[in-house]
Enzyme design. Structure first.
Site, PDB file in Angstrom:
ATOM      1  CB  CYS A 296      -5.059   6.342  -2.990  1.00 14.67           C
ATOM      2  SG  CYS A 296      -3.709   5.247  -3.374  1.00 14.67           S
TER       3      CYS A 296
ATOM      4  CB  CYS B 277      -3.830   0.152  -5.036  1.00 17.26           C
ATOM      5  SG  CYS B 277      -4.960  -0.502  -3.797  1.00 17.26           S
TER       6      CYS B 277
ATOM      7  CD  GLU C 252      -5.595  -1.158   2.789  1.00 17.95           C
ATOM      8  OE1 GLU C 252      -4.782  -1.478   1.916  1.00 17.95           O
ATOM      9  OE2 GLU C 252      -5.533  -0.109   3.433  1.00 17.95           O
TER      10      GLU C 252
ATOM     11  CB  CYS D 286      -0.898  -0.025   1.243  1.00 18.68           C
ATOM     12  SG  CYS D 286      -1.730   1.541   1.564  1.00 18.68           S
TER      13      CYS D 286
ATOM     14  CB  THR E 283      -3.844   4.096   5.103  1.00 16.40           C
ATOM     15  OG1 THR E 283      -4.611   2.925   5.335  1.00 16.40           O
ATOM     16  CG2 THR E 283      -2.846   3.822   3.998  1.00 16.40           C
TER      17      THR E 283
ATOM     18  CE1 TYR F 242      -8.644   0.592  -0.992  1.00 15.93           C
ATOM     19  CE2 TYR F 242      -9.204  -1.642  -0.362  1.00 15.93           C
ATOM     20  CZ  TYR F 242      -8.767  -0.384  -0.025  1.00 15.93           C
ATOM     21  OH  TYR F 242      -8.432  -0.112   1.275  1.00 15.93           O
TER      22      TYR F 242
ATOM     23  CG  HIS G 190     -10.145   4.546  -0.593  1.00 11.74           C
ATOM     24  ND1 HIS G 190      -9.008   5.157  -1.083  1.00 11.74           N
ATOM     25  CD2 HIS G 190      -9.698   3.626   0.290  1.00 11.74           C
ATOM     26  CE1 HIS G 190      -7.938   4.628  -0.512  1.00 11.74           C
ATOM     27  NE2 HIS G 190      -8.321   3.688   0.327  1.00 11.74           N
TER      28      HIS G 190
ATOM     29  CD  GLU H 223      -2.467  -0.089   7.441  1.00  8.24           C
ATOM     30  OE1 GLU H 223      -1.735  -0.906   8.040  1.00  8.24           O
ATOM     31  OE2 GLU H 223      -2.487   0.014   6.203  1.00  8.24           O
TER      32      GLU H 223
HETATM   33 FE1  SF4 Z   1      -3.341   1.896  -0.025  1.00  8.19          FE
HETATM   34 FE2  SF4 Z   1      -4.699   1.014  -2.127  1.00  8.19          FE
HETATM   35 FE3  SF4 Z   1      -5.874   2.638  -0.337  1.00  8.19          FE
HETATM   36 FE4  SF4 Z   1      -3.970   3.524  -2.024  1.00  8.19          FE
HETATM   37  S1  SF4 Z   1      -6.026   2.749  -2.579  1.00  8.19           S
HETATM   38  S2  SF4 Z   1      -4.139   3.979   0.131  1.00  8.19           S
HETATM   39  S3  SF4 Z   1      -2.613   1.773  -2.121  1.00  8.19           S
HETATM   40  S4  SF4 Z   1      -5.119   0.550   0.000  1.00  8.19           S
HETATM   41 FE    FE Z   2      -6.936   1.397   1.936  1.00  7.30          FE
END
Ligand code: SF4
Ligand code: FE
Length: 481
Positions: free
Chosen positions: A102, A297, A445, A98, A189, A294, A290, A255
């Site tokens: 983001c 990422c 996550e 991660c 995060t 995902y 968000h 985290e």
């Molecule tokens: Fe982390 Fe993925 Fe959230 Fe970005 S979108 S902060 S990489 S979990």
């Molecule tokens: Fe996340």
């Protein structure tokens, strides 16, 4: 834009209060447990400086009239939304963890449109304040922790009904120059790698929860803020000095539980205060962005995991077996399905009243719902292909031991032309992504990040337009009632 080195120095200069294993950490930058997480954020600066990624990692911002890092951008088109997902896939491929930046990006875009609509109804001036804040973020190329999740206490009770009123972050004092807030944000995060923390409410609220409908941003080292770092599986391996047992020795995520112990927020940094009717919109939009994230990422990290599983098969001499080939196909199919969802909700995005672009909320929720499932199956298949050695292999110290090492070399070898060390490295990488420190960011996550599965199902129900579908069925079946 900052370079990776500039970023690192900017974090080193901050005076954050960080606690881990019962001790206060002097600097997150130089701490071996935390440094890999900082490296992941640093990668978002380094990739932006590489000519080949310029189109994905950077973008022209009309707010400041210059090129900025895309992680600070207010989306101006559906093309921007698509490029965001592609950028996240690239960052996931680069870090296999991660990269944390983001949450800020998603908070920026949710607040940009929500402050505009709040002002329109309530005559407030949050949007202009927020635009000024965004100019600072873009000009200074900042990392901002988008902080939404409150501890929530008794899930059956609203914020103001809790036995302890601080279980949702709230305003405890209003002054002429600002507000004082108290509470906590959980699972934060990248907080120790961020310059600012941008707080948002965590649920839709009723009028009696006025003090809880609050959004603001302050520097992470503001008086009254401190963080308690969360443990990760295998985290203390990072204190042992070696590299092999880490699987991924360079990158990671982090985290923390962040406490706001009577923190002062000046007026110009308040973006919502008491307008309970807009709390739900903010939550829905942040979560939507968000959930789109995902689809980028986790797909990038999935690419690394699929690659590692394929390498493990090569090193075991099993690559030609048809069931192995089929498992790799299945992993790819699942991973690309997730990517398709990320791209689809971006392409189907639309313009908000404020002018920025929002993803298609139904498709973004479908994206994240799939994320709560497919990485588990991808992980299962990776473990299947890797074999039991990924959890029973001896340590790096044993491999380096003058007497034991040669036995490990001899008996844990796979195909003749690949060293035992390389075989162990790839198995440790799989272990790291499925069971170790990166599993926080890839597996669990995937379940709970950006909201647990039920949160998406509620949104899917709300967006599913069943009336329209019933109408379609009636028309075909020639039903008039
Ligand atoms: Fe982390 Fe993925 Fe959230 Fe970005 S979108 S902060 S990489 S979990
Ligand atoms: Fe996340």
């Amino acid at each position: 834009m900052m370079t990776g080195k500039d970023y690192l120095e900017s974090i080193r200069k901050m005076n954050m209060k960080i606690f881990m294993f019962g001790d206060k950490i002097e600097s997150a930058v130089d701490n071996p447990v935390l440094r890999p997480s900082l490296n992941s954020v640093k990668a978002t600066y380094e990739l932006a400086g590489q000519a080949e990624y310029e189109d994905l990692m950077t973008v022209y911002s009309p707010l400041v009239g210059k090129k900025i890092n895309r992680f600070c951008h207010i989306h101006q088109s559906t093309e921007d939304l698509v490029k965001k997902v592609k950028m996240q896939r690239l960052c996931g491929q680069t870090t296999a963890s991660c990269f944390q930046r983001c949450v800020g990006l998603d908070a920026f875009n949710a607040l940009y449109s929500t402050t505009y609509e709040t002002d329109k109804k309530h005559g407030t001036n949050y949007h202009q304040r927020f635009v000024e804040f965004m100019k600072k973020v873009q000009n200074e190329d900042l990392v901002v922790d988008g902080a939404m999740t409150d501890p929530k206490g008794d899930r059956g009770l609203s914020p103001s009904q809790q036995a302890d009123p601080d279980l949702y972050l709230r305003v405890v004092e209003r002054r002429s120059d600002g507000i004082v807030v108290r509470g906590a944000k959980a699972h934060q995060t990248g907080i120790c790698n961020s310059h600012e923390v941008l707080v948002m409410p965590t649920i839709a609220m009723k009028p009696e929860d006025k003090d809880y409908a609050v959004s603001f941003s302050v520097p992470v080292d503001t008086e009254g803020i401190f963080m308690i770092i969360g443990r990760q599986s295998c985290d203390t391996r990072k204190l042992e000095g070696g590299k092999l047992d880490l699987g991924n020795c360079e990158y990671g995520g982090m985290e923390a539980l962040v406490i706001f112990d009577n923190v002062f927020v000046p007026n110009e940094r308040i973006f919502l205060d008491g307008e309970t009717d807009f709390s739900g919109m903010l939550v829905e939009r942040f979560a939507g962005y968000h959930r789109q994230s995902y689809g980028g990422c986790k797909v990038g990290v999935g690419d690394v995991l699929i690659g590692a599983a394929a390498l493990a098969a090569d090193y075991n001499g099993a690559a030609k077996a048809s069931h192995i080939k089929d498992k790799l196909i299945e992993m790819t199919h699942l991973n690309e399905t997730l990517y398709s969802c990320g791209i689809a909700c971006s392409n189907e995005g639309s313009q908000t009243e404020s002018g920025n672009y929002l993803i298609d909320l139904l498709l973004a929720n479908v994206c994240k719902q799939n994320i709560t499932r497919f990485p588990y199956e991808i992980t299962r298949l990776a473990e299947d292909i890797a074999g039991g050695l990924m959890v029973t292999a001896p340590s790096e110290k044993d491999l380096r031991h003058p007497k034991l090492g040669p036995y490990i070399e001899k008996y844990l070898k796979g195909v003749a032309n690949v060293s035992t060390e390389s075989r162990l490295k790839v198995l440790r990488l799989i272990e790291n992504m499925t069971l170790g420190t990166a599993a926080v960011g890839y597996r669990t996550e995937s379940m709970h990040g950006a909201g647990s599965p039920q949160a998406q199902r509620i949104m899917i129900a709300r967006q599913s337009n069943l009336q329209h579908k019933k109408g379609l069925a009636k028309a075909i079946a020639k039903i008039d009632e």
